[in-house]
Design a protein around this motif. Structure first.
Motif, PDB file in Angstrom:
ATOM      1  N   ALA A   2       0.797  -1.158   0.104  1.00  0.00           N
ATOM      2  CA  ALA A   2       0.096   0.075  -0.241  1.00  0.00           C
ATOM      3  C   ALA A   2       0.899   1.406   0.158  1.00  0.00           C
ATOM      4  CB  ALA A   2      -0.864  -0.087   1.259  1.00  0.00           C
ATOM      5  N   THR A   3       2.104   1.221   0.570  1.00  0.00           N
ATOM      6  CA  THR A   3       2.897   2.212   0.842  1.00  0.00           C
ATOM      7  C   THR A   3       3.601   2.435  -0.662  1.00  0.00           C
ATOM      8  OG1 THR A   3       3.123   2.015   3.220  1.00  0.00           O
ATOM      9  CG2 THR A   3       5.077   3.267   1.973  1.00  0.00           C
ATOM     10  N   TYR A   4       4.274   1.391  -1.340  1.00  0.00           N
ATOM     11  CA  TYR A   4       5.082   1.851  -2.133  1.00  0.00           C
ATOM     12  C   TYR A   4       4.429   1.596  -3.599  1.00  0.00           C
ATOM     13  CZ  TYR A   4       8.745   2.527   1.193  1.00  0.00           C
ATOM     14  OH  TYR A   4       9.428   3.105   2.142  1.00  0.00           O
ATOM     15  N   GLY A   5       3.381   0.394  -3.723  1.00  0.00           N
ATOM     16  CA  GLY A   5       2.633   0.273  -4.809  1.00  0.00           C
ATOM     17  C   GLY A   5       2.908  -0.951  -5.636  1.00  0.00           C
ATOM     18  N   SER A   6       4.147  -1.450  -5.564  1.00  0.00           N
ATOM     19  CA  SER A   6       4.907  -2.680  -6.145  1.00  0.00           C
ATOM     20  C   SER A   6       6.157  -2.969  -5.573  1.00  0.00           C
ATOM     21  CB  SER A   6       4.873  -2.273  -7.576  1.00  0.00           C
ATOM     22  OG  SER A   6       6.109  -1.497  -7.931  1.00  0.00           O
ATOM     23  N   ILE A   7       6.471  -4.359  -6.009  1.00  0.00           N
ATOM     24  CA  ILE A   7       7.710  -5.029  -5.607  1.00  0.00           C
ATOM     25  C   ILE A   7       8.833  -4.354  -6.058  1.00  0.00           C
ATOM     26  CG2 ILE A   7       9.212  -6.817  -5.693  1.00  0.00           C
ATOM     27  CD1 ILE A   7       6.596  -8.774  -5.473  1.00  0.00           C
ATOM     28  N   GLN A   8       8.839  -3.894  -7.397  1.00  0.00           N
ATOM     29  CA  GLN A   8       9.877  -2.961  -7.941  1.00  0.00           C
ATOM     30  C   GLN A   8      10.223  -1.727  -7.361  1.00  0.00           C
ATOM     31  OE1 GLN A   8      11.845  -4.369 -10.451  1.00  0.00           O
ATOM     32  NE2 GLN A   8      12.954  -2.885  -9.705  1.00  0.00           N
ATOM     33  N   ALA A   9       8.926  -1.073  -7.069  1.00  0.00           N
ATOM     34  CA  ALA A   9       9.062   0.349  -6.403  1.00  0.00           C
ATOM     35  C   ALA A   9       9.669   0.187  -4.932  1.00  0.00           C
ATOM     36  CB  ALA A   9       7.673   0.975  -6.229  1.00  0.00           C
ATOM     37  N   VAL A  10       9.442  -0.891  -4.297  1.00  0.00           N
ATOM     38  CA  VAL A  10       9.927  -1.226  -3.085  1.00  0.00           C
ATOM     39  C   VAL A  10      11.597  -1.580  -3.135  1.00  0.00           C
ATOM     40  CG1 VAL A  10      10.141  -2.989  -1.100  1.00  0.00           C
ATOM     41  CG2 VAL A  10       8.128  -2.160  -1.757  1.00  0.00           C
ATOM     42  N   LEU A  11      11.903  -2.219  -4.119  1.00  0.00           N
ATOM     43  CA  LEU A  11      13.419  -2.621  -4.423  1.00  0.00           C
ATOM     44  C   LEU A  11      14.100  -0.960  -5.079  1.00  0.00           C
ATOM     45  CD1 LEU A  11      13.137  -5.889  -6.078  1.00  0.00           C
ATOM     46  CD2 LEU A  11      13.723  -5.378  -3.565  1.00  0.00           C
ATOM     47  N   ASP A  12      13.459  -0.429  -5.830  1.00  0.00           N
ATOM     48  CA  ASP A  12      13.872   0.830  -6.129  1.00  0.00           C
ATOM     49  C   ASP A  12      14.196   2.171  -5.005  1.00  0.00           C
ATOM     50  OD1 ASP A  12      13.965   0.111  -8.753  1.00  0.00           O
ATOM     51  OD2 ASP A  12      12.177   0.876  -9.358  1.00  0.00           O
ATOM     52  N   ASN A  13      13.463   1.457  -3.868  1.00  0.00           N
ATOM     53  CA  ASN A  13      13.562   2.714  -3.064  1.00  0.00           C
ATOM     54  C   ASN A  13      13.855   1.950  -1.439  1.00  0.00           C
ATOM     55  OD1 ASN A  13      12.268   5.256  -3.736  1.00  0.00           O
ATOM     56  ND2 ASN A  13      10.808   3.791  -4.562  1.00  0.00           N
ATOM     57  N   ILE A  14      14.450   0.861  -1.570  1.00  0.00           N
ATOM     58  CA  ILE A  14      15.040   0.195  -0.574  1.00  0.00           C
ATOM     59  C   ILE A  14      15.563   0.680   0.657  1.00  0.00           C
ATOM     60  CG2 ILE A  14      17.177  -0.528  -1.498  1.00  0.00           C
ATOM     61  CD1 ILE A  14      14.908  -3.243   0.055  1.00  0.00           C
ATOM     62  N   GLU A  15      16.438   1.896   0.371  1.00  0.00           N
ATOM     63  CA  GLU A  15      17.218   2.986   1.198  1.00  0.00           C
ATOM     64  C   GLU A  15      16.117   3.524   2.281  1.00  0.00           C
ATOM     65  OE1 GLU A  15      16.308   5.360  -2.037  1.00  0.00           O
ATOM     66  OE2 GLU A  15      17.259   3.456  -1.871  1.00  0.00           O
ATOM     67  N   GLN A  16      14.853   3.558   1.838  1.00  0.00           N
ATOM     68  CA  GLN A  16      13.781   4.345   2.653  1.00  0.00           C
ATOM     69  C   GLN A  16      13.065   3.445   3.502  1.00  0.00           C
ATOM     70  OE1 GLN A  16      11.026   6.501  -0.128  1.00  0.00           O
ATOM     71  NE2 GLN A  16      12.847   7.330  -1.452  1.00  0.00           N
ATOM     72  N   LEU A  17      13.299   2.172   3.330  1.00  0.00           N
ATOM     73  CA  LEU A  17      12.459   1.294   4.232  1.00  0.00           C
ATOM     74  C   LEU A  17      12.940   1.195   5.763  1.00  0.00           C
ATOM     75  CD1 LEU A  17      12.351  -1.930   1.932  1.00  0.00           C
ATOM     76  CD2 LEU A  17      10.756   0.055   2.216  1.00  0.00           C
ATOM     77  N   THR A  18      12.049   1.019   6.638  1.00  0.00           N
ATOM     78  CA  THR A  18      12.650   0.679   8.180  1.00  0.00           C
ATOM     79  C   THR A  18      13.834  -0.170   8.055  1.00  0.00           C
ATOM     80  OG1 THR A  18      11.315  -1.158   8.521  1.00  0.00           O
ATOM     81  CG2 THR A  18      10.367   0.999   8.898  1.00  0.00           C
ATOM     82  N   PRO A  19      14.677  -0.129   8.845  1.00  0.00           N
ATOM     83  CA  PRO A  19      16.084  -1.010   9.029  1.00  0.00           C
ATOM     84  C   PRO A  19      15.528  -2.949   8.915  1.00  0.00           C
ATOM     85  CG  PRO A  19      16.498   0.854  10.257  1.00  0.00           C
ATOM     86  CD  PRO A  19      15.001   0.851   9.912  1.00  0.00           C
ATOM     87  N   SER A  20      14.450  -2.964   9.869  1.00  0.00           N
ATOM     88  CA  SER A  20      13.884  -4.227  10.021  1.00  0.00           C
ATOM     89  C   SER A  20      13.429  -4.785   8.568  1.00  0.00           C
ATOM     90  CB  SER A  20      12.931  -4.433  10.808  1.00  0.00           C
ATOM     91  OG  SER A  20      12.235  -5.522  10.881  1.00  0.00           O
ATOM     92  N   TRP A  21      12.563  -3.664   7.980  1.00  0.00           N
ATOM     93  CA  TRP A  21      12.065  -4.270   6.636  1.00  0.00           C
ATOM     94  C   TRP A  21      13.276  -4.422   5.657  1.00  0.00           C
ATOM     95  CZ3 TRP A  21       7.065  -0.703   5.544  1.00  0.00           C
ATOM     96  CH2 TRP A  21       6.266  -0.961   6.587  1.00  0.00           C
ATOM     97  N   ARG A  22      14.239  -3.566   5.424  1.00  0.00           N
ATOM     98  CA  ARG A  22      15.113  -3.390   4.474  1.00  0.00           C
ATOM     99  C   ARG A  22      16.182  -4.814   4.614  1.00  0.00           C
ATOM    100  NH1 ARG A  22      19.417   1.213   3.413  1.00  0.00           N
ATOM    101  NH2 ARG A  22      20.743   0.140   1.606  1.00  0.00           N
ATOM    102  N   LYS A  23      16.344  -5.193   5.708  1.00  0.00           N
ATOM    103  CA  LYS A  23      17.225  -6.401   6.121  1.00  0.00           C
ATOM    104  C   LYS A  23      16.642  -7.659   5.584  1.00  0.00           C
ATOM    105  CE  LYS A  23      19.645  -8.785   9.929  1.00  0.00           C
ATOM    106  NZ  LYS A  23      19.926  -8.765  11.367  1.00  0.00           N
TER     107      LYS A  23
END
Length: 297
Positions: free
Chosen positions: A210-231
Motif C-alpha cells: 500500500a505504501t510503495y505500490g509494487s515490489i519493483q518500487a520497494v526495491l527501487d526505494n530500498i534505502e527508505q525502508l525501516t531497517p527491519s524491513w530492509r534487512k
C-alpha cells in the motif's frame, strides 16, 4: 435482452472441500461398484446450490491437471510439500469430471496450467460480455476482481458465500486487486510451498504494498525502508521476485471456447439419470428438490 451471467467454478476447491467434510467421519459413500463417491456427492450439492443462488446463463468448471505446470519450471519445489491425496479421493477425480460432463457442464483443464489460470483467462475473456461470478475457496483469486467480476469464497455449509467485489477489496485492503499477487509474494504461501520473505506476514505485506505500490518500487526505494524491513527484503530478494511469478495468476491460457459453448440449461431428466447411473449416495433429497425447483438460464 436479459443480462448474461457466467458462473465459473473452481472444481478442485469444491471437490476437496466436499471430500473432507465427510471423510473425517469415515463416510465415503461407496457405490455399487465399490467406488467412493463422497466428494462427488458434495460437489454436486455445491453446484446445484450455486445454480439456485446465481441463476447463471453460462457455466464452466475449471480443474487442475495431474501433470507439471509452468510454475514447476520456475521452482522445482512448487507444491512439493503437499502430501498425496487420500486413496479414497483418487478415483473421484475422474468420476467428478465424468459426472459433471454428463450433467451438462463445460469442464476446462489445460496442460501446464492450473485451474486458477483457466479461471483467470475466462474472467478476462468474458467480463465485458457477461457478469462473471467465481466460486472458490481460494483467496488467491481475489486478484481477479474487476468491474463486473466478483469472487464468492465458500463458507461453512453448502450455498453460503463471502462475496467480494472490486470496490469492497479496495475499501477494506487499501489496494487494487492486481496488487494482491504482490502481497502474496511478500508473505509467501506455505500450502503452495513458495517462500516469500521470511518474517513478513500478511499485515506487513499489505502495508508495504500500500505504501510503495509494487515490489519493483520497494526495491527501487530500498534505502527508505525501516531497517527491519530492509534487512529482511535484501536477504530474500531473489525469493521475493520468484514468489511473485508463482503467485500471479496467468490469464494467457490458450483457451478456444466461445461464450456460447458455456451456455447453461438445467435438464432435470439428465440430472436424475446421471446421478442414478453412477449410484451417487446422499443425493436422494437433492433429486426430490430438483424435481420441484425452477432454474433460470
Amino acid at each position: 435482452m436479459e443480462k448474461q451471467r457466467l458462473l465459473i467454478v473452481d472444481g478442485m476447491a469444491l471437490l476437496f472441500r466436499s471430500f473432507f467434510a465427510t471423510s473425517v467421519f469415515n463416510q465415503f459413500f461407496y457405490n455399487e461398484r465399490g467406488i467412493p463417491t463422497n466428494a462427488v456427492s458434495g460437489l454436486v450439492k455445491h453446484l446445484e446450490a450455486a445454480i439456485r443462488h446465481f441463476q447463471p446463463s453460462h457455466i464452466s468448471i475449471c480443474w487442475d491437471t495431474p501433470s507439471r505446470t509452468f510454475r514447476h519450471d520456475l521452482y522445482e519445489e512448487y507444491k512439493g510439500n503437499r502430501s498425496a491425496p487420500p486413496e479414497e479421493m483418487v478415483p473421484q477425480f475422474d468420476l467428478a469430471q465424468s459426472v459433471t460432463d454428463q450433467l451438462g457442464f463445460y469442464n476446462i483443464k489445460v496442460e501446464r496450467y492450473e485451474a486458477d489460470d483457466c479461471i483467470g483467462a475466462l474472467a478476462s475473456m468474458y467480463r465485458g460480455q457477461s457478469e462473471v461470478h467465481i466460486v472458490t475457496g481460494d483467496k488467491d483469486l481475489l486478484q481477479l476482481l474487476h468491474d463486473g467480476v466478483e469472487v464468492h469464497l465458500l463458507q461453512k455449509g453448502v450455498g453460503s458465500y463471502d462475496r467480494w467485489t472490486k470496490a469492497r477489496f479496495e475499501d477494506e485492503m487499501g489496494l487494487s486487486p492486481e496488487q494482491w499477487a504482490e502481497v502474496k509474494a511478500f508473505m509467501g504461501d506455505p500450502s503452495d510451498g513458495y517462500p516469500g520473505v521470511k518474517g513478513i506476514g500478511e499485515k506487513t505485506a499489505i502495508k508495504i504494498v500500500a505504501t510503495y505500490g509494487s515490489i519493483q518500487a520497494v526495491l527501487d526505494n530500498i534505502e527508505q525502508l525501516t531497517p527491519s524491513w530492509r534487512k529482511k527484503i535484501e536477504a530474500d530478494q531473489k525469493q521475493l521476485l520468484l514468489s511473485f511469478e508463482l503467485a500471479k495468476i496467468n490469464c494467457d491460457v490458450p483457451l478456444t471456447c466461445s461464450l456460447d459453448e458455456l451456455n447453461w440449461q438445467f435438464n432435470h431428466e439428465q440430472w436424475r439419470k446421471t446421478l442414478m447411473d453412477h449410484d451417487i449416495r446422499g443425493l436422494r433429497a437433492l433429486l426430490a428438490q430438483i424435481e420441484k425447483e425452477e432454474y433460470a438460464g
